[in-house]
Design an enzyme around this catalytic site. Structure first.
Site, PDB file in Angstrom:
ATOM      1  N   ARG A 220       0.851  -1.184   0.000  1.00  0.00           N
ATOM      2  CA  ARG A 220       0.000   0.000   0.000  1.00  0.00           C
ATOM      3  C   ARG A 220       0.889   1.237   0.000  1.00  0.00           C
ATOM      4  O   ARG A 220       1.951   1.242   0.636  1.00  0.00           O
ATOM      5  CB  ARG A 220      -0.910   0.036   1.248  1.00  0.00           C
ATOM      6  CG  ARG A 220      -2.139  -0.864   1.159  1.00  0.00           C
ATOM      7  CD  ARG A 220      -3.109  -0.408   0.072  1.00  0.00           C
ATOM      8  NE  ARG A 220      -4.274  -1.268  -0.065  1.00  0.00           N
ATOM      9  CZ  ARG A 220      -4.428  -2.227  -0.980  1.00  0.00           C
ATOM     10  NH1 ARG A 220      -3.468  -2.479  -1.847  1.00  0.00           N
ATOM     11  NH2 ARG A 220      -5.545  -2.924  -1.049  1.00  0.00           N
ATOM     12  N   HIS A 268      -0.996  -0.164 -10.017  1.00  0.00           N
ATOM     13  CA  HIS A 268      -1.769  -1.066  -9.144  1.00  0.00           C
ATOM     14  C   HIS A 268      -2.219  -2.305  -9.918  1.00  0.00           C
ATOM     15  O   HIS A 268      -3.411  -2.637  -9.976  1.00  0.00           O
ATOM     16  CB  HIS A 268      -2.975  -0.346  -8.508  1.00  0.00           C
ATOM     17  CG  HIS A 268      -3.443  -1.020  -7.254  1.00  0.00           C
ATOM     18  ND1 HIS A 268      -3.961  -0.344  -6.173  1.00  0.00           N
ATOM     19  CD2 HIS A 268      -3.468  -2.338  -6.901  1.00  0.00           C
ATOM     20  CE1 HIS A 268      -4.288  -1.207  -5.221  1.00  0.00           C
ATOM     21  NE2 HIS A 268      -3.994  -2.433  -5.638  1.00  0.00           N
TER      22      HIS A 268
END
Ligand SMILES: NC(=O)c1ccc[n+]([C@@H]2O[C@H](COP(=O)([O-])OP(=O)(O)OC[C@H]3O[C@@H](n4cnc5c(N)ncnc54)[C@H](OP(=O)(O)O)[C@@H]3O)[C@@H](O)[C@H]2O)c1
Length: 305
Positions: A220, A268
């Protein structure tokens, strides 16, 4: 017949075939809806962060909320959610993460860039060391970190894991972090975003690394302090950062990561949830709920993952 609310309408086209097939395969008779005027009748909710659903209070009969995402930081603190929350642990997602981590680790380990982009045709016969000479720190040894550690060990990288709780072959705690970072030439961050992991990699921890270490972050964005990372890249303390996740996504076009010569941005994509296998995970959890068996991949709300 049970009622399943698929609460992420934008993802429904990918699941229209996979979810009914998986539920049937699990021996379940289910009615799947993408919206409802009778929330109390919903037995299970399939959820993704893109779901408009934020208030779970009316879903008084719901037995579990089943996330399509592995990371649950955007739902775990939702005070209206009192039902069990399960996250996604999908074998295909894990496979994708293993490929991303192994590929990017090998890119840096082998120094591939200087051969792929070599406009001056420089003949530099310097050989890279063997993987066994390149220590790797795996921060996070859960479903994804442990699979990536196993894959890297299989090609001889000495991998030291770091987790919150003690476990075999793995360090933990602040002292453990210090030990694992001091040695690591490649650091992989596969931790969830929680108050404890936010800015884990910051000036003080980046300073522990051997000079020129490489960071791979598919975990993250918030695990790393952006400004401190840029400073460490500019000083050469960090040699390269390959980043898949960011505090703000899509990464704003003017973010300095895009133009930094020693940063690689991937959008991502390290590990996607794959509908066919993810649907089977969802169906298995519903089967368990109906059979009175414990749910798989239950999130511990108090620890935040
Ligand atoms: N980029 C992508 O495409 C993508 C895709 C999927 C997931 N992800 C990210 O990857 C993360 C990890 O996924 P996962 O399935 O491996 O999660 P997981 O199975 O829950 O594992 C999390 C690991 O982090 C450790 N941990 C948590 N808090 C910690 C702390 N304060 N200090 C030290 N270690 C800590 C845990 O320690 P214990 O073992 O002691 O509990 C565990 O080893 C997800 O949360 C998500 O953010 C990214």
């Amino acid at each position: 017949m049970i009622t399943v609310l698929f609460a992420a309408p934008s993802l429904w086209p990918e699941y229209t075939e996979a979810l009914p097939a998986a539920l049937t395969g699990a021996g379940l008779s289910a009615r799947i809806v993408t919206e409802t005027t009778d929330p109390a009748s919903v037995d299970y909710i399939v959820y993704a962060p893109s779901a408009p659903l934020q208030d779970f209070t009316p879903y008084s009969g719901t037995k579990a909320v089943l996330s399509l995402w592995a990371g649950v930081e955007r739902i775990v603190g939702n005070a209206t959610l009192t039902q069990p929350l399960c996250r996604m642990v999908d074998p295909a997602l894990t496979e994708g993460m293993v490929e991303w981590v192994t590929g990017h680790a090998l890119r840096h380990h082998l120094g591939m860039d200087r051969h792929i982009v070599n406009p001056d045709h420089i003949w530099d016969p310097t050989c890279p060391p063997l993987a066994r000479e390149r220590p790797v720190a795996m921060l996070g040894m859960g479903a994804l970190g442990s699979a990536c550690a196993a894959a890297l060990r299989a090609i001889n990288f000495p991998v030291t894991g770091w987790s919150r709780t003690p476990k075999a072959g793995c360090l933990h705690g602040e002292a453990g972090l210090e030990t694992v970072l001091k040695d690591a030439q490649i650091v992989v961050t596969l931790l969830p975003k929680t108050p404890d992991t936010e800015n884990l990699l910051r000036a003080s921890t980046l300073a522990l690394l051997p000079r020129g270490a490489v960071i791979l972050n598919p975990g993250r964005g918030a695990l790393i302090d952006d400004a401190d990372l840029l400073a460490a890249l500019n000083s050469g303390q960090v040699g390269h950062a390959t980043l898949d996740v960011f505090r703000s996504e899509p990464l704003p076009k003017d973010h300095p990561f895009w133009s930094h010569p020693n940063v690689t941005v991937t959008p991502h994509i390290a590990a996607d949830t794959r509908p066919a296998s993810a649907a089977r995970v969802i169906a298995e959890n519903i089967r368990r709920g109906e059979a009175g068996e414990p749910f798989l991949h239950l999130v511990d709300r108090s620890r935040g993952y």
